[in-house]
Structures are given as structure tokens and as C-alpha cells.
Scaffold this motif. Structure first.
Motif, PDB file in Angstrom:
ATOM      1  N   ALA A   1      23.594 -14.672 -29.554  1.00 52.05           N
ATOM      2  CA  ALA A   1      23.619 -15.964 -28.859  1.00 52.05           C
ATOM      3  C   ALA A   1      24.538 -16.987 -29.521  1.00 52.05           C
ATOM      4  O   ALA A   1      25.269 -17.717 -28.840  1.00 52.05           O
ATOM      5  CB  ALA A   1      22.203 -16.527 -28.770  1.00 52.05           C
ATOM      6  N   SER A   2      24.518 -17.063 -30.849  1.00 52.11           N
ATOM      7  CA  SER A   2      25.337 -18.071 -31.526  1.00 52.11           C
ATOM      8  C   SER A   2      26.826 -17.832 -31.312  1.00 52.11           C
ATOM      9  O   SER A   2      27.601 -18.775 -31.130  1.00 52.11           O
ATOM     10  CB  SER A   2      25.010 -18.105 -33.027  1.00 52.11           C
ATOM     11  OG  SER A   2      23.745 -18.686 -33.248  1.00 52.11           O
ATOM     12  N   LYS A   3      27.242 -16.562 -31.324  1.00 49.14           N
ATOM     13  CA  LYS A   3      28.653 -16.265 -31.046  1.00 49.14           C
ATOM     14  C   LYS A   3      29.021 -16.686 -29.630  1.00 49.14           C
ATOM     15  O   LYS A   3      30.077 -17.299 -29.399  1.00 49.14           O
ATOM     16  CB  LYS A   3      28.933 -14.776 -31.231  1.00 49.14           C
ATOM     17  CG  LYS A   3      28.896 -14.279 -32.655  1.00 49.14           C
ATOM     18  CD  LYS A   3      29.212 -12.787 -32.684  1.00 49.14           C
ATOM     19  CE  LYS A   3      28.944 -12.196 -34.053  1.00 49.14           C
ATOM     20  NZ  LYS A   3      29.059 -10.729 -34.058  1.00 49.14           N
ATOM     21  N   TYR A   4      28.140 -16.356 -28.669  1.00 53.19           N
ATOM     22  CA  TYR A   4      28.415 -16.723 -27.286  1.00 53.19           C
ATOM     23  C   TYR A   4      28.475 -18.239 -27.118  1.00 53.19           C
ATOM     24  O   TYR A   4      29.294 -18.756 -26.345  1.00 53.19           O
ATOM     25  CB  TYR A   4      27.348 -16.138 -26.355  1.00 53.19           C
ATOM     26  CG  TYR A   4      27.308 -14.624 -26.330  1.00 53.19           C
ATOM     27  CD1 TYR A   4      28.469 -13.867 -26.456  1.00 53.19           C
ATOM     28  CD2 TYR A   4      26.101 -13.939 -26.184  1.00 53.19           C
ATOM     29  CE1 TYR A   4      28.432 -12.480 -26.441  1.00 53.19           C
ATOM     30  CE2 TYR A   4      26.051 -12.547 -26.160  1.00 53.19           C
ATOM     31  CZ  TYR A   4      27.223 -11.832 -26.287  1.00 53.19           C
ATOM     32  OH  TYR A   4      27.183 -10.462 -26.274  1.00 53.19           O
ATOM     33  N   LEU A   5      27.623 -18.949 -27.853  1.00 55.18           N
ATOM     34  CA  LEU A   5      27.616 -20.407 -27.741  1.00 55.18           C
ATOM     35  C   LEU A   5      28.855 -21.026 -28.374  1.00 55.18           C
ATOM     36  O   LEU A   5      29.392 -22.011 -27.861  1.00 55.18           O
ATOM     37  CB  LEU A   5      26.347 -20.982 -28.381  1.00 55.18           C
ATOM     38  CG  LEU A   5      25.072 -20.774 -27.573  1.00 55.18           C
ATOM     39  CD1 LEU A   5      23.864 -21.303 -28.329  1.00 55.18           C
ATOM     40  CD2 LEU A   5      25.176 -21.463 -26.213  1.00 55.18           C
ATOM     41  N   VAL A   6      29.309 -20.455 -29.491  1.00 52.58           N
ATOM     42  CA  VAL A   6      30.564 -20.940 -30.082  1.00 52.58           C
ATOM     43  C   VAL A   6      31.702 -20.765 -29.073  1.00 52.58           C
ATOM     44  O   VAL A   6      32.522 -21.670 -28.879  1.00 52.58           O
ATOM     45  CB  VAL A   6      30.879 -20.206 -31.396  1.00 52.58           C
ATOM     46  CG1 VAL A   6      32.302 -20.531 -31.871  1.00 52.58           C
ATOM     47  CG2 VAL A   6      29.880 -20.598 -32.482  1.00 52.58           C
ATOM     48  N   ILE A   7      31.725 -19.616 -28.397  1.00 51.65           N
ATOM     49  CA  ILE A   7      32.737 -19.380 -27.360  1.00 51.65           C
ATOM     50  C   ILE A   7      32.593 -20.407 -26.244  1.00 51.65           C
ATOM     51  O   ILE A   7      33.577 -21.010 -25.789  1.00 51.65           O
ATOM     52  CB  ILE A   7      32.620 -17.944 -26.798  1.00 51.65           C
ATOM     53  CG1 ILE A   7      32.989 -16.922 -27.875  1.00 51.65           C
ATOM     54  CG2 ILE A   7      33.503 -17.764 -25.566  1.00 51.65           C
ATOM     55  CD1 ILE A   7      32.703 -15.479 -27.478  1.00 51.65           C
ATOM     56  N   LEU A   8      31.347 -20.642 -25.784  1.00 51.46           N
ATOM     57  CA  LEU A   8      31.098 -21.602 -24.702  1.00 51.46           C
ATOM     58  C   LEU A   8      31.555 -22.997 -25.094  1.00 51.46           C
ATOM     59  O   LEU A   8      32.257 -23.679 -24.330  1.00 51.46           O
ATOM     60  CB  LEU A   8      29.601 -21.618 -24.357  1.00 51.46           C
ATOM     61  CG  LEU A   8      29.149 -22.720 -23.388  1.00 51.46           C
ATOM     62  CD1 LEU A   8      29.801 -22.518 -22.025  1.00 51.46           C
ATOM     63  CD2 LEU A   8      27.630 -22.754 -23.274  1.00 51.46           C
ATOM     64  N   PHE A   9      31.166 -23.451 -26.294  1.00 52.58           N
ATOM     65  CA  PHE A   9      31.547 -24.794 -26.731  1.00 52.58           C
ATOM     66  C   PHE A   9      33.061 -24.935 -26.840  1.00 52.58           C
ATOM     67  O   PHE A   9      33.635 -25.964 -26.463  1.00 52.58           O
ATOM     68  CB  PHE A   9      30.901 -25.115 -28.081  1.00 52.58           C
ATOM     69  CG  PHE A   9      29.399 -25.200 -28.057  1.00 52.58           C
ATOM     70  CD1 PHE A   9      28.744 -25.765 -26.979  1.00 52.58           C
ATOM     71  CD2 PHE A   9      28.639 -24.713 -29.116  1.00 52.58           C
ATOM     72  CE1 PHE A   9      27.354 -25.845 -26.949  1.00 52.58           C
ATOM     73  CE2 PHE A   9      27.260 -24.784 -29.104  1.00 52.58           C
ATOM     74  CZ  PHE A   9      26.615 -25.356 -28.020  1.00 52.58           C
ATOM     75  N   MET A  10      33.734 -23.912 -27.358  1.00 52.89           N
ATOM     76  CA  MET A  10      35.185 -23.958 -27.480  1.00 52.89           C
ATOM     77  C   MET A  10      35.848 -24.002 -26.100  1.00 52.89           C
ATOM     78  O   MET A  10      36.835 -24.730 -25.898  1.00 52.89           O
ATOM     79  CB  MET A  10      35.687 -22.740 -28.259  1.00 52.89           C
ATOM     80  CG  MET A  10      35.291 -22.712 -29.730  1.00 52.89           C
ATOM     81  SD  MET A  10      36.120 -24.015 -30.673  1.00 52.89           S
ATOM     82  CE  MET A  10      35.513 -23.660 -32.336  1.00 52.89           C
ATOM     83  N   LEU A  11      35.310 -23.240 -25.142  1.00 50.30           N
ATOM     84  CA  LEU A  11      35.853 -23.271 -23.781  1.00 50.30           C
ATOM     85  C   LEU A  11      35.641 -24.642 -23.152  1.00 50.30           C
ATOM     86  O   LEU A  11      36.518 -25.149 -22.420  1.00 50.30           O
ATOM     87  CB  LEU A  11      35.204 -22.181 -22.924  1.00 50.30           C
ATOM     88  CG  LEU A  11      35.592 -20.739 -23.274  1.00 50.30           C
ATOM     89  CD1 LEU A  11      34.770 -19.753 -22.439  1.00 50.30           C
ATOM     90  CD2 LEU A  11      37.087 -20.497 -23.041  1.00 50.30           C
ATOM     91  N   MET A  12      34.498 -25.257 -23.423  1.00 51.82           N
ATOM     92  CA  MET A  12      34.267 -26.622 -22.944  1.00 51.82           C
ATOM     93  C   MET A  12      35.293 -27.573 -23.556  1.00 51.82           C
ATOM     94  O   MET A  12      35.822 -28.470 -22.876  1.00 51.82           O
ATOM     95  CB  MET A  12      32.845 -27.079 -23.291  1.00 51.82           C
ATOM     96  CG  MET A  12      31.758 -26.373 -22.515  1.00 51.82           C
ATOM     97  SD  MET A  12      30.081 -26.866 -23.038  1.00 51.82           S
ATOM     98  CE  MET A  12      30.027 -28.565 -22.441  1.00 51.82           C
TER      99      MET A  12
END
Length: 456
Positions: free
Chosen positions: A86-97
């Protein structure tokens, strides 16, 4: 109202430390709270990113990424994350935002190439993975780290941040480690009762993987040293940070997993050498004074660890077993895994053997699911010559950027953490990907306003 809520406030460091100590206690007393902690934290950072003014978007994105990268192992340990990765996916999500709100630098195009070069390995894996492997899960597990690194590097490349913002980002890496340290002390208050030789000790690691716990605590150790040298203007703050650092270092040592501790030592040395040679004579004297305090803390930590483990920690770090016999293989099996990966590269040098195939081979031959501990070996084995190109991109691009922009005092520390971690733990956690990306930031120093008397 929103802009007032999100304006920079005075650094409430002590309050944040106390909150995270309380979080550590609460997670031990009632572990299901971990999911609530995860969800509330996620909603909190999403709110901050979305509602912040445009000028603060970059800062909020990086703070969110830093916090979840620092908390990743704690969430896994307490089963708080909605998914293991989850944390990796969230880092990706935040960076895409962040990319959506602030765009990306055209100079970082080489990281587009890096991401594209990952694709052939997936296509090869679709034909080489055995029937026993779950294709989607296997590929997602291996690619989450490299994709996280590529997306983070794209967003961070030449991204302007202030020196104080970067210090705050490092602080957000440390806070979850403080909660982890408190959790570990309550989970395993008596090290003596869980000693079982000189091998990595899951019991003293919160019942979780010692390698990952050691790495997470090593990250926290680095962040606290930064705090000690850069953001501890009073003796009281120095004592508080040294106390936390001793406690965290002790818990890292007694995991009996050396990788995270060695990585922390390398990173801290890189940081201290950089700031020492870039400082004025007056600041150098302050650095020396803080270094003396740090040295005392290191000696105290080691003596406590040695005493409470009956000298087993000394034997562990001198590569001996509990009877004092030399173990021979200092890599604890990692070199053998690396050799297997090199065999895969030699057998399929052009496109490699495909994503996750190395682990699949180990399952088929030995019945053991042993993931790669070395990202360099994995890239070569699973991607072949394309892996060499990716390694060159990852290794050379930051150094080329550094040759033209030397304002980031943490550049070598960030890059050392990435390199040290991927060589003992691979890309199992988001931290090495994020710190690699942070080395690409364009750090700006705030100009203090000059007040001139008005001529009458």
C-alpha cells in the motif's frame, strides 16, 4: 480559510514526537487501530494536498510520500495497510497527483525511458512464469518498487524546494520510526528472553521481518541525526534527539539484521562529511561539538546492546555464531542468490528471464519463496541488457545532475541510502525509491529580507 489552515506553522516537534510515542503504545494495546491510523493518515494527507495553494502542492506531496515511506514497515508489522504494498502505491498516487497539479520537468525524460524499459520484462514473464505462479501478483510485487522509483524521480527531477522544506520532509521520515521504536519496546521489553543465537531475530523485531525493520529504523536514525545537527538549537532538544536516537539505534541493533544499521552508518557519514566541508568555520565548530555528543551516544548504545545480549551482538557484527566460530559467508546467503541471478543473465543476456522468474525458479527447485535481496542482480537477471541500461540511467543521471547543481546538502546521503538498501534488501519498501528521488531536488535557500532605513 484553507490557506490559513495550511500555512507554515511553528515547528511543533516535541508535540509530534509525543503523538507518535502515543501511537506506538496504542497500536500495541489494540492492533486493529492500525487500520484506522492508516485510513485517517491517508485522508489527512489527501486533504492537505488537494486543499493547499498551488505554491505549496510540491511540499505537501513530498511530506505525504515521506510519511508513508517511513511508516510502511509499521503498517505491515501491525497489519494496518489496506494492502501489503500500500505505501508504494500511495507514493505513486501522491506523485501522480503532484504531476497533475504541478507538471514535470522536461529534463527528466530519461526516467520515462527507464519506465518503458521495464515493459519487455513483463512480456517475457508472461511466457516464462510457471503455472504455479500468480502472474499478476508476482509481477506487481516485483515491479511496484521500480515503478515507484521511476514515477518519484519523474516528479522530483529539478523540482524546486526550499532548504527548510527538505528538512521538514526528513522529519516526516523520522516520525513513524519513533512510533515503531515505541511499539518494539512494548512488544519485546526483555531482549534476554528472546535471544536465539546470532541470526536475525523476528521476536525482537515486532514479530516481523528483521531486515525490513532494521532498514526502517536505519532510515529513522539518519533522519534523527539530521535533526540533531541541523534543527536542534538548544541543549534540551539535543538531549531529546540523542535519547530517541539511542533508543532507535538499540532496537535496530537487536533485530540482529545488519543491513539497515550498516546503511544508516554509510548515510550518516555521507551527510556529515558533506555538511562539514560546506560549512563556515563557526558552523564547523558546532558540528564538531554535536559529533562528540553523537559519538558518546554511539558508545552508550553499543555497550547497552552488548550487555543485554550477553555479547551476542558483538559476535553478530564480527560474523561469528553464538559459540564464537567464524560463519564464513558474511552475506548470510545473499551472495549465493546473486550468483543465481547472474546465471539467469548469462543464460538469457538479451531480454533476461522475465519479471519474478528468479523467485519462481527457487520455488520450483527448492520449494522456497526467496525474493531477490539485490536489485542490481535482479535487473540483470530479469531484464538482460535492458537491465544494464536501467542501471546506467539510475547510477549516472543523478551524478550528472549533481555536477551542475550542488545545492542539495543531502544528495550523497540520499543516494547512498538508495544504493546501500537495494544491495541488501532490494526494493521491498518504498524508502529507497523515495530517497533516490529526493536526491534529484533543486534546493533553494531562502533569502532573508534586508531592512533598510527610509531616507527622510
Amino acid at each position: 480559510m484553507n490557506s490559513r489552515f495550511l500555512k507554515n506553522k511553528k515547528d511543533n516537534y516535541i508535540g509530534l514526537v509525543l503523538i507518535h510515542l502515543a501511537i506506538g503504545v496504542a497500536l500495541y494495546l489494540f492492533e486493529p487501530l492500525s487500520k484506522l491510523y492508516f485510513i485517517v493518515t491517508l485522508l489527512y494527507f489527501l486533504f492537505r494536498i488537494i486543499m493547499s495553494p498551488a505554491s505549496q502542492k510540491t511540499k505537501e506531496v513530498l511530506l505525504a510520500c515521506a510519511y508513508f515511506a517511513g511508516a510502511e514497515v509499521l503498517f505491515r508489522m501491525t497489519k494496518g495497510g489496506l494492502a501489503y504494498e500500500a505505501s508504494k502505491y500511495l507514493v505513486i498516487l501522491f506523485m501522480l497527483m503532484g504531476m497533475f497539479f504541478r507538471g514535470i520537468s522536461g529534463k527528466g525524460y530519461v526516467y520515462f525511458l527507464y519506465l518503458i524499459l521495464l515493459v519487455p520484462g513483463v512480456l517475457v514473464a508472461s511466457t516464462t512464469l510457471g503455472y504455479s505462479a500468480n502472474f499478476r501478483t508476482a509481477v506487481a510485487f516485483v515491479l511496484s518498487g521500480p515503478v515507484c522509483l521511476g514515477i518519484a524521480a519523474l516528479f522530483c527531477f529539478d523540482r524546486k524546494v526550499t532548504k527548510n522544506t527538505l528538512i521538514e520532509i526528513i522529519n516526516f521520515l523520522a516520525l513513524p520510526s519513533i512510533a515503531t521504536t515505541m511499539y518494539l519496546f512494548i512488544y519485546n521489553p526483555s531482549i534476554k528472553e528472546t535471544l536465539s543465537g546470532t541470526a536475525s531475530n523476528a521476536a525482537s523485531s515486532g514479530g516481523f521481518g528483521p531486515n525490513q525493520v532494521s532498514t526502517a529504523l536505519g532510515l529513522g536514525m539518519f533522519a534523527l541525526v539530521v535533526r540533531l545537527f541541523v534543527k536542534s538549537p538548544t541543549l534540551i532538544l539535543k538531549i531529546i534527539n540523542l535519547t530517541i536516537l539511542i533508543a532507535m539505534s538499540f532496537r535496530a541493533l537487536v533485530t540482529f539484521s545488519r543491513g539497515g544499521v550498516f546503511a544508516a552508518i554509510i548515510v550518516i557519514i555521507a551527510f556529515l562529511v558533506t555538511i562539514y566541508f560546506k560549512s563556515s568555520v563557526k558552523v564547523k565548530n558546532q558540528i564538531v561539538a554535536s559529533f562528540i555528543l553523537l559519538s558518546i551516544a554511539i558508545v552508550v548504545t553499543w555497550l547497552i546492546s552488548s550487555t543485554l545480549t550477553y555479547g551476542l551482538i558483538d559476535k553478530r557484527y564480527s560474523n561469528k555464531d553464538s559459540l564464537g566460530r567464524d560463519k564464513g559467508d558474511v552475506s548470510t546467503g545473499r551472495f549465493e542468490l546473486f550468483e543465481e541471478e547472474m546465471q539467469g543473465f548469462l543464460q538469457n543476456p538479451f531480454l533476461g528471464i522475465g519479471i519474478s522468474k528468479t523467485q519462481n525458479i527457487r520455488v520450483e527447485k527448492e520449494g522456497k519463496r526467496l525474493p531477490s535481496h539485490n536489485e542490481i542482480g535482479r535487473l540483470l537477471s530479469e531484464h538482460g541488457l535492458l537491465g544494464i541500461v536501467m542501471i546506467l540511467i539510475l547510477g549516472l543521471r543523478p551524478l550528472i545532475y549533481r555536477s551542475k547543481n550542488k545545492r542539495n546538502n543531502y544528495f550523497y546521503a540520499f543516494l547512498c541510502f538508495w544504493f546501500a538498501t537495494i544491495n541488501h534488501s532490494g526494493m521491498r519498501i518504498a524508502a529507497p525509491a523515495l530517497l533516490y528521488a529526493l536526491s534529484l531536488l533543486n534546493v533553494k535557500y531562502e533569502k532573508h529580507p534586508v531592512h533598510r532605513k527610509q531616507i527622510k
